[in-house]
Motif scaffolding. Structure first.
Motif, PDB file in Angstrom:
ATOM      1  N   TYR A 178       0.903   6.562  -7.139  1.00  0.00           N
ATOM      2  CA  TYR A 178      -0.296   7.277  -7.596  1.00  0.00           C
ATOM      3  C   TYR A 178      -0.180   8.773  -7.302  1.00  0.00           C
ATOM      4  O   TYR A 178      -0.631   9.602  -8.081  1.00  0.00           O
ATOM      5  CB  TYR A 178      -1.571   6.690  -6.968  1.00  0.00           C
ATOM      6  N   ALA A 179       0.427   9.136  -6.185  1.00  0.00           N
ATOM      7  CA  ALA A 179       0.560  10.547  -5.812  1.00  0.00           C
ATOM      8  C   ALA A 179       1.410  11.327  -6.810  1.00  0.00           C
ATOM      9  O   ALA A 179       1.124  12.487  -7.102  1.00  0.00           O
ATOM     10  CB  ALA A 179       1.151  10.664  -4.414  1.00  0.00           C
ATOM     11  N   VAL A 180       2.442  10.676  -7.346  1.00  0.00           N
ATOM     12  CA  VAL A 180       3.331  11.366  -8.297  1.00  0.00           C
ATOM     13  C   VAL A 180       3.068  10.942  -9.743  1.00  0.00           C
ATOM     14  O   VAL A 180       3.836  11.291 -10.642  1.00  0.00           O
ATOM     15  CB  VAL A 180       4.819  11.154  -7.942  1.00  0.00           C
ATOM     16  N   ASP A 211       3.367   8.062 -11.217  1.00  0.00           N
ATOM     17  CA  ASP A 211       4.424   7.182 -11.721  1.00  0.00           C
ATOM     18  C   ASP A 211       3.782   6.100 -12.595  1.00  0.00           C
ATOM     19  O   ASP A 211       2.788   5.488 -12.206  1.00  0.00           O
ATOM     20  CB  ASP A 211       5.155   6.552 -10.535  1.00  0.00           C
ATOM     21  N   THR A 212       4.355   5.849 -13.750  1.00  0.00           N
ATOM     22  CA  THR A 212       3.787   4.866 -14.676  1.00  0.00           C
ATOM     23  C   THR A 212       3.839   3.439 -14.121  1.00  0.00           C
ATOM     24  O   THR A 212       3.104   2.571 -14.600  1.00  0.00           O
ATOM     25  CB  THR A 212       4.503   4.900 -16.036  1.00  0.00           C
ATOM     26  N   ARG A 213       4.659   3.196 -13.123  1.00  0.00           N
ATOM     27  CA  ARG A 213       4.745   1.858 -12.528  1.00  0.00           C
ATOM     28  C   ARG A 213       3.495   1.487 -11.743  1.00  0.00           C
ATOM     29  O   ARG A 213       3.303   0.344 -11.365  1.00  0.00           O
ATOM     30  CB  ARG A 213       5.947   1.756 -11.580  1.00  0.00           C
ATOM     31  N   LYS A 214       2.616   2.450 -11.495  1.00  0.00           N
ATOM     32  CA  LYS A 214       1.428   2.196 -10.669  1.00  0.00           C
ATOM     33  C   LYS A 214       0.576   1.057 -11.221  1.00  0.00           C
ATOM     34  O   LYS A 214       0.041   0.254 -10.459  1.00  0.00           O
ATOM     35  CB  LYS A 214       0.599   3.464 -10.502  1.00  0.00           C
ATOM     36  N   ILE A 215       0.470   0.960 -12.542  1.00  0.00           N
ATOM     37  CA  ILE A 215      -0.345  -0.099 -13.149  1.00  0.00           C
ATOM     38  C   ILE A 215       0.272  -1.470 -12.885  1.00  0.00           C
ATOM     39  O   ILE A 215      -0.437  -2.429 -12.588  1.00  0.00           O
ATOM     40  CB  ILE A 215      -0.554   0.172 -14.648  1.00  0.00           C
ATOM     41  N   LYS A 269       0.793  -1.228   0.000  1.00  0.00           N
ATOM     42  CA  LYS A 269       0.000   0.000   0.000  1.00  0.00           C
ATOM     43  C   LYS A 269       0.832   1.288   0.000  1.00  0.00           C
ATOM     44  O   LYS A 269       0.562   2.183  -0.811  1.00  0.00           O
ATOM     45  CB  LYS A 269      -0.977  -0.026   1.172  1.00  0.00           C
ATOM     46  N   PRO A 270       1.852   1.439   0.852  1.00  0.00           N
ATOM     47  CA  PRO A 270       2.614   2.694   0.847  1.00  0.00           C
ATOM     48  C   PRO A 270       3.262   2.998  -0.513  1.00  0.00           C
ATOM     49  O   PRO A 270       3.227   4.132  -0.987  1.00  0.00           O
ATOM     50  CB  PRO A 270       3.678   2.496   1.925  1.00  0.00           C
ATOM     51  N   GLU A 271       3.825   1.986  -1.135  1.00  0.00           N
ATOM     52  CA  GLU A 271       4.456   2.188  -2.449  1.00  0.00           C
ATOM     53  C   GLU A 271       3.413   2.541  -3.505  1.00  0.00           C
ATOM     54  O   GLU A 271       3.634   3.405  -4.357  1.00  0.00           O
ATOM     55  CB  GLU A 271       5.233   0.937  -2.860  1.00  0.00           C
ATOM     56  N   LEU A 272       2.273   1.866  -3.440  1.00  0.00           N
ATOM     57  CA  LEU A 272       1.187   2.184  -4.376  1.00  0.00           C
ATOM     58  C   LEU A 272       0.726   3.628  -4.195  1.00  0.00           C
ATOM     59  O   LEU A 272       0.552   4.353  -5.181  1.00  0.00           O
ATOM     60  CB  LEU A 272       0.002   1.244  -4.150  1.00  0.00           C
ATOM     61  N   GLU A 273       0.527   4.028  -2.965  1.00  0.00           N
ATOM     62  CA  GLU A 273       0.090   5.404  -2.703  1.00  0.00           C
ATOM     63  C   GLU A 273       1.094   6.412  -3.247  1.00  0.00           C
ATOM     64  O   GLU A 273       0.712   7.438  -3.810  1.00  0.00           O
ATOM     65  CB  GLU A 273      -0.138   5.608  -1.205  1.00  0.00           C
ATOM     66  N   LYS A 274       2.379   6.100  -3.077  1.00  0.00           N
ATOM     67  CA  LYS A 274       3.431   6.991  -3.590  1.00  0.00           C
ATOM     68  C   LYS A 274       3.376   7.101  -5.109  1.00  0.00           C
ATOM     69  O   LYS A 274       3.452   8.190  -5.674  1.00  0.00           O
ATOM     70  CB  LYS A 274       4.809   6.457  -3.187  1.00  0.00           C
ATOM     71  N   LYS A 332      -7.280   1.241 -13.895  1.00  0.00           N
ATOM     72  CA  LYS A 332      -6.076   1.067 -13.079  1.00  0.00           C
ATOM     73  C   LYS A 332      -5.243   2.334 -12.949  1.00  0.00           C
ATOM     74  O   LYS A 332      -4.594   2.547 -11.932  1.00  0.00           O
ATOM     75  CB  LYS A 332      -5.191  -0.045 -13.659  1.00  0.00           C
ATOM     76  N   SER A 333      -5.240   3.174 -13.957  1.00  0.00           N
ATOM     77  CA  SER A 333      -4.395   4.367 -13.911  1.00  0.00           C
ATOM     78  C   SER A 333      -5.030   5.493 -13.101  1.00  0.00           C
ATOM     79  O   SER A 333      -4.362   6.464 -12.754  1.00  0.00           O
ATOM     80  CB  SER A 333      -4.072   4.854 -15.320  1.00  0.00           C
ATOM     81  N   SER A 334      -6.295   5.367 -12.772  1.00  0.00           N
ATOM     82  CA  SER A 334      -6.997   6.399 -12.013  1.00  0.00           C
ATOM     83  C   SER A 334      -6.724   6.249 -10.507  1.00  0.00           C
ATOM     84  O   SER A 334      -6.713   5.142  -9.974  1.00  0.00           O
ATOM     85  CB  SER A 334      -8.507   6.289 -12.254  1.00  0.00           C
ATOM     86  N   HIS A 335      -6.540   7.381  -9.859  1.00  0.00           N
ATOM     87  CA  HIS A 335      -6.351   7.378  -8.407  1.00  0.00           C
ATOM     88  C   HIS A 335      -7.569   6.770  -7.705  1.00  0.00           C
ATOM     89  O   HIS A 335      -7.449   6.179  -6.633  1.00  0.00           O
ATOM     90  CB  HIS A 335      -6.101   8.809  -7.917  1.00  0.00           C
ATOM     91  N   TYR A 336      -8.735   6.873  -8.320  1.00  0.00           N
ATOM     92  CA  TYR A 336      -9.951   6.316  -7.738  1.00  0.00           C
ATOM     93  C   TYR A 336      -9.908   4.790  -7.688  1.00  0.00           C
ATOM     94  O   TYR A 336     -10.561   4.175  -6.843  1.00  0.00           O
ATOM     95  CB  TYR A 336     -11.192   6.803  -8.490  1.00  0.00           C
TER      96      TYR A 336
END
Length: 111
Positions: free
Chosen positions: A28-30, A32-36, A21-26, A84-88
């Motif tokens: 999404y906050a910036v 980062d394309t790695r979020k998906i 979760k912490p890495e995912l939140e980071k 997946k790319s949406s913060h929601y």
């Protein structure tokens, strides 16, 4: 699956989620394309865990559902997969994990 094994699996998945979760939140906050890439394992493990739980019939609708599945689980997990790319998507996934944890706790008390 036995209740004890399900209980163990719930705890393992929740522990993994707390690490992810912490890495995912980071990411999404910036934006980062790695979020998906990072959200997919979290989706997969939640789906796997829900599918390991018993299926029961909803007395009001007559539909079958998994005991660990939160309300509107199917629609919400589908939204997450499509957006997946949406913060929601991350917000919904977090809510699903929280609700699944509450359902697991309620089942534990009932046992």
């Amino acid at each position: 699956m036995t209740y004890e094994l399900l209980k163990k699996n719930v705890q393992q998945v929740l522990d993994i989620w707390q690490q992810q979760k912490p890495e995912l939140e980071k990411t999404y906050a910036v934006n980062d394309t790695r979020k998906i890439e990072l959200i997919q394992p979290a989706i997969d493990q939640l789906e796997w865990l829900i599918e390991q739980s018993e299926q029961v019939e909803n007395p009001h609708t007559g539909k079958m559902h998994y005991t660990l599945a939160p309300n509107n689980y199917d629609e919400r997990i589908e939204f997450i997969k499509l957006q997946k790319s949406s913060h929601y998507a991350l917000i919904q996934l977090t809510m699903l994990y929280d609700e699944m944890k509450k359902k697991a706790a309620r089942l534990r008390v009932q046992q």
